[in-house]
Design a protein around this motif. Structure first.
Motif, short mmCIF file in Angstrom:
data_model
loop_
_atom_site.label_atom_id
_atom_site.label_comp_id
_atom_site.label_asym_id
_atom_site.label_seq_id
_atom_site.Cartn_x
_atom_site.Cartn_y
_atom_site.Cartn_z
N ASP A 175 75.62 -78.97 0.90
CA ASP A 175 74.98 -80.20 1.37
C ASP A 175 74.44 -80.06 2.79
O ASP A 175 74.34 -81.03 3.53
CB ASP A 175 75.97 -81.37 1.29
CG ASP A 175 77.22 -81.12 2.13
OD1 ASP A 175 77.34 -80.01 2.71
OD2 ASP A 175 78.07 -82.02 2.21
N GLN A 176 74.10 -78.83 3.19
CA GLN A 176 73.53 -78.62 4.51
C GLN A 176 72.06 -79.06 4.55
O GLN A 176 71.37 -78.99 3.55
CB GLN A 176 73.62 -77.14 4.90
CG GLN A 176 75.05 -76.61 4.98
CD GLN A 176 75.91 -77.44 5.92
OE1 GLN A 176 75.62 -77.55 7.10
NE2 GLN A 176 76.97 -78.07 5.39
N ARG A 177 71.65 -79.46 5.73
CA ARG A 177 70.26 -79.91 5.88
C ARG A 177 69.29 -78.83 5.44
O ARG A 177 68.29 -79.10 4.76
CB ARG A 177 70.01 -80.30 7.33
CG ARG A 177 68.58 -80.76 7.53
CD ARG A 177 68.26 -80.99 8.98
NE ARG A 177 66.81 -81.14 9.11
CZ ARG A 177 66.16 -81.08 10.26
NH1 ARG A 177 66.82 -80.89 11.38
NH2 ARG A 177 64.85 -81.22 10.28
N ALA A 178 69.60 -77.57 5.80
CA ALA A 178 68.69 -76.46 5.48
C ALA A 178 68.51 -76.30 3.97
O ALA A 178 67.49 -75.80 3.50
CB ALA A 178 69.23 -75.17 6.08
N THR A 179 69.50 -76.72 3.21
CA THR A 179 69.41 -76.63 1.75
C THR A 179 68.68 -77.84 1.18
O THR A 179 67.82 -77.70 0.30
CB THR A 179 70.84 -76.60 1.14
OG1 THR A 179 71.58 -75.57 1.78
CG2 THR A 179 70.78 -76.35 -0.36
N LEU A 180 69.05 -79.02 1.69
CA LEU A 180 68.55 -80.25 1.07
C LEU A 180 67.12 -80.62 1.46
O LEU A 180 66.35 -81.12 0.64
CB LEU A 180 69.48 -81.42 1.42
CG LEU A 180 70.95 -81.26 1.01
CD1 LEU A 180 71.72 -82.54 1.34
CD2 LEU A 180 71.10 -80.93 -0.46
N GLU A 181 66.77 -80.35 2.72
CA GLU A 181 65.47 -80.83 3.19
C GLU A 181 64.27 -80.24 2.42
O GLU A 181 63.38 -80.98 2.03
CB GLU A 181 65.32 -80.60 4.70
CG GLU A 181 64.13 -81.35 5.27
CD GLU A 181 64.13 -81.37 6.80
OE1 GLU A 181 64.79 -80.49 7.40
OE2 GLU A 181 63.47 -82.24 7.37
N PRO A 182 64.25 -78.90 2.18
CA PRO A 182 63.11 -78.37 1.44
C PRO A 182 62.99 -78.96 0.04
O PRO A 182 61.89 -79.19 -0.46
CB PRO A 182 63.41 -76.86 1.34
CG PRO A 182 64.48 -76.58 2.33
CD PRO A 182 65.21 -77.84 2.59
N VAL A 183 64.14 -79.23 -0.59
CA VAL A 183 64.12 -79.83 -1.93
C VAL A 183 63.53 -81.23 -1.85
O VAL A 183 62.64 -81.61 -2.63
CB VAL A 183 65.55 -79.88 -2.54
CG1 VAL A 183 65.54 -80.57 -3.90
CG2 VAL A 183 66.14 -78.48 -2.64
N LEU A 184 64.01 -81.99 -0.87
CA LEU A 184 63.53 -83.36 -0.71
C LEU A 184 62.02 -83.39 -0.46
O LEU A 184 61.30 -84.21 -1.03
CB LEU A 184 64.27 -84.03 0.45
CG LEU A 184 63.96 -85.52 0.65
CD1 LEU A 184 64.38 -86.33 -0.56
CD2 LEU A 184 64.63 -86.05 1.91
N LEU A 185 61.55 -82.44 0.36
CA LEU A 185 60.12 -82.43 0.67
C LEU A 185 59.26 -82.06 -0.53
O LEU A 185 58.09 -82.39 -0.59
CB LEU A 185 59.84 -81.49 1.86
CG LEU A 185 60.37 -82.02 3.20
CD1 LEU A 185 60.21 -80.99 4.30
CD2 LEU A 185 59.72 -83.35 3.59
N GLU A 186 59.85 -81.37 -1.51
CA GLU A 186 59.13 -81.11 -2.77
C GLU A 186 58.96 -82.40 -3.58
O GLU A 186 58.05 -82.52 -4.38
CB GLU A 186 59.96 -80.17 -3.66
CG GLU A 186 59.67 -78.71 -3.51
CD GLU A 186 60.61 -77.91 -4.43
OE1 GLU A 186 60.71 -78.25 -5.62
OE2 GLU A 186 61.26 -76.98 -3.93
N TRP A 187 59.88 -83.32 -3.40
CA TRP A 187 59.92 -84.51 -4.25
C TRP A 187 59.19 -85.71 -3.70
O TRP A 187 58.75 -86.58 -4.45
CB TRP A 187 61.38 -84.95 -4.46
CG TRP A 187 62.21 -84.06 -5.31
CD1 TRP A 187 61.79 -83.17 -6.24
CD2 TRP A 187 63.65 -84.00 -5.33
NE1 TRP A 187 62.86 -82.56 -6.83
CE2 TRP A 187 64.01 -83.05 -6.31
CE3 TRP A 187 64.66 -84.67 -4.63
CZ2 TRP A 187 65.34 -82.74 -6.59
CZ3 TRP A 187 65.97 -84.37 -4.91
CH2 TRP A 187 66.32 -83.41 -5.88
#
Ligand SMILES: [Zn+2]
Length: 329
Positions: A175-187
């Motif tokens: 649940d680190q920002r580095a993991t979640l942010e790129p996924v979120l930006l895809e969506w």
């Protein structure tokens, strides 16, 4: 459908709704091969460089299937009309095939539900995100030792849900920002998104890329903020759909297949519509007709879902691998 031929015509009418095309080269000119030796529904591309032969199932998850196409259509109908998903054991019984076959069909249908090509529109406006560890026995099982959360080895999922009814979900490593942010930006479309999150430390840093960001701090017993409208109830209910399906329907599913089950659950979530449901109708003493109604979410009609499901079928061919029986390109 009195014969498999009818099922084939049905599939052709949906997948080739805009005209027959060659799945090898995309060419629009082809001829039907009607000789004694050719399989039913076989066509040949007329493009000089291609000349490939194909049927309606070529390069789809139904590629080279030996099953009657009517069984495939029945399977899609069953999956699309079940409210929480359907196990391969039940599907096998309903369709009269063995469990292994039903399992593979289930995965082929989930493959059709996947949005790997990113054809869905980005989420925007108010988008809630949340993450959770999933799987394992329910909390309520008294006496069962069922540790939850960090360090248990349970997979983590990340969910985004727009309040207009669209959602996305992905299996993530942490649940680190580095993991979640790129996924979120895809969506999402960040410039028009108001992000709603809980108090997790991964989110504040994302504020910079969003139009705005509001939080509810669950550890302070705050679950909704009436001033900002902040809450993550929509995202939480997507997660609870996942938990319920994993516990109630898909027991012991392998982690390597979790994303496919997420795709199915999110498909169901995304293919609903808001409808006005009249709950009471009456005539007043003065003779005026009155009615009371509520707005609820209902699945869109199954034929419309089948149309969407099949229109993206070409290019989603699956291959068989040794380990899990299936693999994807
Ligand atoms: Zn071709």
């Amino acid at each position: 459908m009195p014969s498999e031929h009818h099922a084939r015509v049905f599939l052709e009418s949906i997948i080739w709704a805009g005209g027959r095309y060659c799945p090898h080269c995309g060419g629009l000119r082809s001829i039907k091969l009607a000789g004694e030796s050719s399989r039913p529904g076989l066509y040949q591309c007329s493009e000089a460089e291609c000349r490939g032969q194909f049927t309606i199932t070529t390069k789809t998850p139904l590629h080279a299937t030996k099953l009657d196409l009517r069984i495939w259509i029945s399977a899609m109908f069953i999956v699309l009309t079940s409210s929480k998903g359907i196990s391969s054991v039940v599907m096998a019984r309903l369709l009269g095939v063995n469990q292994k076959t039903a399992w593979k069909m289930g995965h082929a249908i989930r493959e059709l539900m996947d949005d790997r090509n990113g054809e869905l529109l980005p989420l925007e406006d108010i988008v809630e995100v949340d993450e959770a560890y999933v799987g394992g026995a329910p909390k309520s099982l008294s006496g069962a030792y069922n540790p939850r959360g960090k360090g248990t080895g349970k997979p983590m999922i990340f969910v985004a849900a727009s309040r207009d009814g669209q959602a996305r979900a992905r299996v993530v490593a942490d649940d680190q920002r580095a993991t979640l942010e790129p996924v979120l930006l895809e969506w999402i479309e960040p410039t028009t998104t108001t992000l709603m999150t809980d108090g997790s430390t991964s989110y504040p840093g994302m504020r910079k890329t969003m139009a705005s960001h509001h939080r509810v701090i669950h550890s302070n017993d705050e679950y909704a903020n009436p001033e900002t409208g902040a809450h993550v109830n929509t995202a939480e209910s997507v997660i609870s759909q996942v938990q319920r399906a994993l516990v109630g329907v898909y027991h012991n599913l392998g982690r390597q297949h979790l994303q496919r089950y997420l795709d199915e659950i999110v498909w169901r979530w995304n293919h609903r519509e808001q409808v006005r449901d009249v709950v009471k109708q009456w005539t007043t003493k003065a003779g005026v007709d009155r009615e009371k109604s509520t707005t609820i979410w209902k699945p869109i009609p199954v034929l419309d879902q089948m149309r969407v499901l099949l229109q993206g079928a070409v290019g989603k061919q699956m291959r068989r691998s040794k380990e899990y029986g299936l693999c994807w390109p």
